[in-house]
Enzyme design. Structure first.
Site, PDB file in Angstrom:
ATOM      1  N   THR A   1       0.905  -1.336   0.077  1.00 11.70           N
ATOM      2  CA  THR A   1       0.089   0.091   0.033  1.00 11.70           C
ATOM      3  C   THR A   1       0.910   1.238   0.188  1.00 11.70           C
ATOM      4  OG1 THR A   1      -1.653  -1.314   1.168  1.00 11.70           O
ATOM      5  CG2 THR A   1      -1.765   1.240   1.185  1.00 11.70           C
TER       6      THR A   1
ATOM      7  N   ALA B   1      12.415  -4.335  -3.355  1.00 11.02           N
ATOM      8  CA  ALA B   1      12.244  -5.600  -2.814  1.00 11.02           C
ATOM      9  C   ALA B   1      10.766  -5.975  -2.481  1.00 11.02           C
ATOM     10  CB  ALA B   1      13.248  -5.741  -1.700  1.00 11.02           C
TER      11      ALA B   1
ATOM     12  N   GLU C   1       8.869  10.040   9.917  1.00  9.46           N
ATOM     13  CA  GLU C   1       7.708  10.910   9.960  1.00  9.46           C
ATOM     14  C   GLU C   1       6.291  10.040   9.695  1.00  9.46           C
ATOM     15  OE1 GLU C   1       7.437  14.519  10.401  1.00  9.46           O
ATOM     16  OE2 GLU C   1       5.694  13.523  10.820  1.00  9.46           O
TER      17      GLU C   1
ATOM     18  N   ILE D   1       0.348  13.374   8.262  1.00  6.68           N
ATOM     19  CA  ILE D   1       0.478  14.586   8.865  1.00  6.68           C
ATOM     20  C   ILE D   1       1.848  14.762   9.334  1.00  6.68           C
ATOM     21  CG2 ILE D   1      -0.482  15.788  11.202  1.00  6.68           C
ATOM     22  CD1 ILE D   1      -2.872  13.472  11.200  1.00  6.68           C
TER      23      ILE D   1
ATOM     24  N   GLU E   1      -3.408  -2.273   8.836  1.00 10.78           N
ATOM     25  CA  GLU E   1      -2.131  -2.991   8.917  1.00 10.78           C
ATOM     26  C   GLU E   1      -2.076  -4.564   8.323  1.00 10.78           C
ATOM     27  OE1 GLU E   1       0.853  -1.578  10.438  1.00 10.78           O
ATOM     28  OE2 GLU E   1      -0.559   0.063  10.244  1.00 10.78           O
TER      29      GLU E   1
ATOM     30  N   ASP F   1      -1.195  -0.929  17.434  1.00  7.85           N
ATOM     31  CA  ASP F   1      -0.656   0.149  16.293  1.00  7.85           C
ATOM     32  C   ASP F   1      -0.788   1.530  17.147  1.00  7.85           C
ATOM     33  OD1 ASP F   1      -0.188   0.748  13.411  1.00  7.85           O
ATOM     34  OD2 ASP F   1      -1.725   2.304  14.175  1.00  7.85           O
TER      35      ASP F   1
ATOM     36  N   LYS G   1       2.409   4.134  18.167  1.00 15.83           N
ATOM     37  CA  LYS G   1       2.465   5.420  17.816  1.00 15.83           C
ATOM     38  C   LYS G   1       2.412   6.256  18.942  1.00 15.83           C
ATOM     39  CE  LYS G   1       0.008   4.707  13.635  1.00 15.83           C
ATOM     40  NZ  LYS G   1      -1.373   4.486  12.879  1.00 15.83           N
TER      41      LYS G   1
ATOM     42  N   GLY H   1      -3.407   5.212   4.802  1.00 15.95           N
ATOM     43  CA  GLY H   1      -3.779   5.169   3.231  1.00 15.95           C
ATOM     44  C   GLY H   1      -2.512   5.451   2.570  1.00 15.95           C
TER      45      GLY H   1
HETATM   46  P1  NAP Z   1       1.607  -3.963   2.739  1.00 14.47           P
HETATM   47  O1  NAP Z   1       0.746  -3.393   1.862  1.00 14.47           O
HETATM   48  O2  NAP Z   1       1.325  -5.116   3.473  1.00 14.47           O
HETATM   49  O3  NAP Z   1       3.079  -4.048   2.204  1.00 14.47           O
HETATM   50  C1  NAP Z   1       4.037  -4.787   2.732  1.00 14.47           C
HETATM   51  C2  NAP Z   1       5.125  -4.779   1.517  1.00 14.47           C
HETATM   52  O4  NAP Z   1       6.137  -5.597   2.103  1.00 14.47           O
HETATM   53  C3  NAP Z   1       4.559  -5.635   0.414  1.00 14.47           C
HETATM   54  O5  NAP Z   1       4.908  -5.314  -0.698  1.00 14.47           O
HETATM   55  C4  NAP Z   1       5.410  -7.056   0.575  1.00 14.47           C
HETATM   56  O6  NAP Z   1       5.606  -7.834  -0.773  1.00 14.47           O
HETATM   57  C5  NAP Z   1       6.459  -6.753   1.264  1.00 14.47           C
HETATM   58  N1  NAP Z   1       6.985  -7.676   2.079  1.00 14.47           N
HETATM   59  C6  NAP Z   1       6.408  -8.255   3.143  1.00 14.47           C
HETATM   60  N2  NAP Z   1       7.317  -9.234   3.641  1.00 14.47           N
HETATM   61  C7  NAP Z   1       8.523  -9.358   3.007  1.00 14.47           C
HETATM   62  C8  NAP Z   1       9.603 -10.036   2.731  1.00 14.47           C
HETATM   63  N3  NAP Z   1       9.805 -10.936   3.711  1.00 14.47           N
HETATM   64  N4  NAP Z   1      10.521  -9.750   1.912  1.00 14.47           N
HETATM   65  C9  NAP Z   1      10.312  -8.830   0.713  1.00 14.47           C
HETATM   66  N5  NAP Z   1       9.250  -8.099   0.967  1.00 14.47           N
HETATM   67  C10 NAP Z   1       8.316  -8.328   1.957  1.00 14.47           C
HETATM   68  O7  NAP Z   1       1.695  -2.868   4.157  1.00 14.47           O
HETATM   69  P2  NAP Z   1       1.550  -1.336   3.951  1.00 14.47           P
HETATM   70  O8  NAP Z   1       0.419  -1.033   4.482  1.00 14.47           O
HETATM   71  O9  NAP Z   1       2.279  -0.708   2.934  1.00 14.47           O
HETATM   72  O10 NAP Z   1       2.528  -0.850   5.380  1.00 14.47           O
HETATM   73  C11 NAP Z   1       3.858  -0.871   5.173  1.00 14.47           C
HETATM   74  C12 NAP Z   1       4.312  -0.155   6.591  1.00 14.47           C
HETATM   75  O11 NAP Z   1       4.103   1.092   6.546  1.00 14.47           O
HETATM   76  C13 NAP Z   1       4.079  -1.015   7.839  1.00 14.47           C
HETATM   77  O12 NAP Z   1       5.113  -0.917   8.782  1.00 14.47           O
HETATM   78  C14 NAP Z   1       2.878  -0.119   8.356  1.00 14.47           C
HETATM   79  O13 NAP Z   1       2.822  -0.029   9.737  1.00 14.47           O
HETATM   80  C15 NAP Z   1       3.219   1.279   7.766  1.00 14.47           C
HETATM   81  N6  NAP Z   1       2.353   2.319   7.579  1.00 14.47           N
HETATM   82  C16 NAP Z   1       1.249   1.807   6.711  1.00 14.47           C
HETATM   83  C17 NAP Z   1       0.158   2.932   6.599  1.00 14.47           C
HETATM   84  C18 NAP Z   1      -0.977   2.597   5.792  1.00 14.47           C
HETATM   85  O14 NAP Z   1      -1.999   3.377   5.730  1.00 14.47           O
HETATM   86  N7  NAP Z   1      -0.960   1.299   5.279  1.00 14.47           N
HETATM   87  C19 NAP Z   1       0.190   4.007   6.985  1.00 14.47           C
HETATM   88  C20 NAP Z   1       1.369   4.473   7.990  1.00 14.47           C
HETATM   89  C21 NAP Z   1       2.479   3.436   8.141  1.00 14.47           C
HETATM   90  P3  NAP Z   1       4.348  -8.309  -1.296  1.00 14.47           P
HETATM   91  O15 NAP Z   1       3.953  -6.977  -2.144  1.00 14.47           O
HETATM   92  O16 NAP Z   1       5.104  -9.195  -2.667  1.00 14.47           O
HETATM   93  O17 NAP Z   1       3.238  -8.795  -0.665  1.00 14.47           O
HETATM   94  N1  HSE Z   2      -3.042   0.818  10.143  1.00 10.92           N
HETATM   95  C1  HSE Z   2      -2.609   2.293  10.552  1.00 10.92           C
HETATM   96  C2  HSE Z   2      -3.953   2.876  10.809  1.00 10.92           C
HETATM   97  C3  HSE Z   2      -1.839   2.785   9.546  1.00 10.92           C
HETATM   98  O1  HSE Z   2      -4.851   2.539  10.362  1.00 10.92           O
HETATM   99  O2  HSE Z   2      -3.950   3.957  11.422  1.00 10.92           O
HETATM  100  C4  HSE Z   2      -1.487   4.242   9.575  1.00 10.92           C
HETATM  101  O3  HSE Z   2      -0.206   4.179  10.526  1.00 10.92           O
END
Ligand code: NAP
Ligand code: HSE
Length: 429
Positions: free
Chosen positions: A14, A44, A130, A137, A191, A202, A206, A303
């Site tokens: 995402t 990766a 950040e 934000i 998540e 989560d 934070k 998001g």
């Molecule tokens: P996600 O959609 O599940 O993406 C995770 C990515 O990591 C995927 O591309 C996955 O590969 C890759 N991955 C997972 N395990 C791996 C491994 N062993 N080796 C190589 N690649 C690997 O997660 P996300 O929502 O983007 O969140 C990522 C981070 O950002 C998390 O720490 C989360 O807390 C943080 N975050 C998320 C948001 C949000 O709104 N989603 C907001 C703020 C912070 P594949 O694509 O091949 O499965």
């Molecule tokens: N899963 C988290 C949330 C993503 O819903 O706030 C942002 O850190």
């Protein structure tokens, strides 16, 4: 002068997917605005066969995570995989290799932050996060830089977009919990394992980061008391609304005496409080200090697109420092401090009791609270006979005393069930 920075990205889901798309599609406009040519060298992922919303040159997408650290053409690493062990080891390896790291991984920062910050300091490179709190934000930089001189007293906020989205859908549309969670996942707010969202973990990570930066005392993930929204019932949300409250999952970090308390749990919050009107995946964070007064930071808390903006800001910041050849010092240092156990924190409770409506029951219930030193503020009864519900709001008392009162209630024979407890956030005693 060389202005090219090779960027390696771990994870392209995402947030990572949105970041790669921005780096590729907006490369020239970013260069025009910042003077930096940010080149995506490697991305990766786990599964090379998954469809992606971005296009990169052949060979850039890889399932060889270590190549992102080892590639000499990569100057800067972005970690967007999530999790604390594997991601943490890769981040540590990158920092030890002298590469600045940007991450959105709040679980990692809140659990391994001190080690990673120390590794970054040893190598003289940036470790920036950040996007780990509040999605799009700007909050980490204001807290650790603009407010570095303010003795912050309290941070209060809605810091999880998924749960706020679910609570909003339940309160406003009468939506089902499971359907609302599925919708939040679909929209990219949750998540990878949404248990972290609904259990409050989560938000706890934070809260730990916010508290550490606000007070200059390291607070780890395990130091934060947390409850989630998984035990909330629509019955209590309806009562809350009837009584002029909204139910929100909040993070609180405050100085209490000489210590610091950090906690996450649902609260009933008066409808005229600014946090009550924060809807959907929006986050909002109040910061209070003696000189600055009250500051409110609000915006999209989850998001891919907004979070990628925060990550990109850190990438640009770290790239500038890299090109300047600066030896980077940590933006904040931590000194030891005391954590106040949750039992010592003054709280107000709303408690819903299922009772048999018989003469004398109310007196016994009042005695259960009284003998624990908890004073009752108000009582409502709904229904009668064996269907009676008592809705009680207490005055403020130590959390441990409120729990003692709840234990005393077990002795009340006519009490059938303590159906729920929600803390009340209010200025009243
Ligand atoms: P996600 O959609 O599940 O993406 C995770 C990515 O990591 C995927 O591309 C996955 O590969 C890759 N991955 C997972 N395990 C791996 C491994 N062993 N080796 C190589 N690649 C690997 O997660 P996300 O929502 O983007 O969140 C990522 C981070 O950002 C998390 O720490 C989360 O807390 C943080 N975050 C998320 C948001 C949000 O709104 N989603 C907001 C703020 C912070 P594949 O694509 O091949 O499965
Ligand atoms: N899963 C988290 C949330 C993503 O819903 O706030 C942002 O850190």
């Amino acid at each position: 002068m060389n202005t090219t920075i090779g960027v390696g990205i771990l994870g392209a889901g995402t947030v990572g997917g949105a970041l790669v798309a921005r780096l590729v599609d907006e490369r020239s406009s970013i260069a025009a605005k910042t003077g930096l040519d940010l080149v995506v060298r490697r991305v990766a992922v786990k599964d090379l066969n998954k469809p992606r919303d971005f296009v990169v040159a052949d060979g850039v997408l890889t399932d060889d995570r270590n190549s992102v650290i080892d590639d000499p053409e990569i100057d800067l690493v972005v970690e967007l995989m999530g999790g604390r062990d594997l991601a943490g080891d890769l981040v540590l390896a990158a920092l030890e290799a002298g590469k600045p790291v940007v991450t959105a991984n709040k679980e990692l920062v809140a659990s391994r932050g001190p080690d990673l910050i120390a590794a970054a300091e040893r190598s003289g490179v940036a470790f920036l996060f950040e996007a780990a709190v509040g999605g799009g934000i700007p909050i980490i930089r204001p807290l650790s830089e603009s407010l570095a001189g303010e003795p912050v007293e309290r941070v209060l906020g809605i810091v999880n977009g998924t749960t706020n989205f679910i609570l909003t859908r339940m309160a406003e549309d009468g939506a089902d919990y499971a359907d609302s969670l599925a919708e939040a996942q679909e929209l990219g707010y949750a998540e990878p394992d949404p248990t972290a969202d609904v259990s409050g973990a989560d938000a706890a990570a934070k809260a730990a980061i916010l508290a550490s930066l606000a007070f200059g005392t390291w607070v780890g993930l395990d130091d934060v008391y947390h409850e989630g929204i998984d035990a909330l019932s629509s019955v209590d949300m309806a009562f809350a609304s009837d009584f002029g409250y909204a139910v929100k999952l909040v993070a609180v970090a405050e100085r209490l005496g000489t210590g610091v308390s950090v906690r996450v749990h649902p609260v009933m919050i008066p409808l005229d409080h600014p946090l009550a009107s924060i809807r959907g995946a929006t986050n909002a964070i109040f910061i209070e200090g003696p000189s600055v007064g009250e500051l409110l930071f609000s915006g999209p808390g989850a998001g891919g697109a907004p979070t990628a903006t925060a990550v990109l800001g850190d990438v640009i910041d770290a790239a500038r420092e890299t090109l300047a050849g600066a030896q980077v010092a940590p933006r904040i240092r931590f000194s030891p401090g005391d954590l106040v156990p949750f039992g010592d924190v003054p709280t107000k409770w709303y408690i819903r009791l299922e009772v048999d409506d018989r003469p004398g029951v109310l007196a016994q219930i009042a005695a259960a609270f009284g003998s624990a030193g908890v004073s009752i503020k108000s009582v409502w009864q709904e229904g009668e006979g064996s269907e009676a519900l008592l809705l009680i709001v207490t005055h403020r008392a130590r959390e441990a005393a409120q729990r003692e009162a709840a234990r005393n209630l077990r002795e009340v024979e006519a009490l059938r069930n303590v159906a729920s407890v929600i803390r009340v956030e209010s200025d009243e005693p």
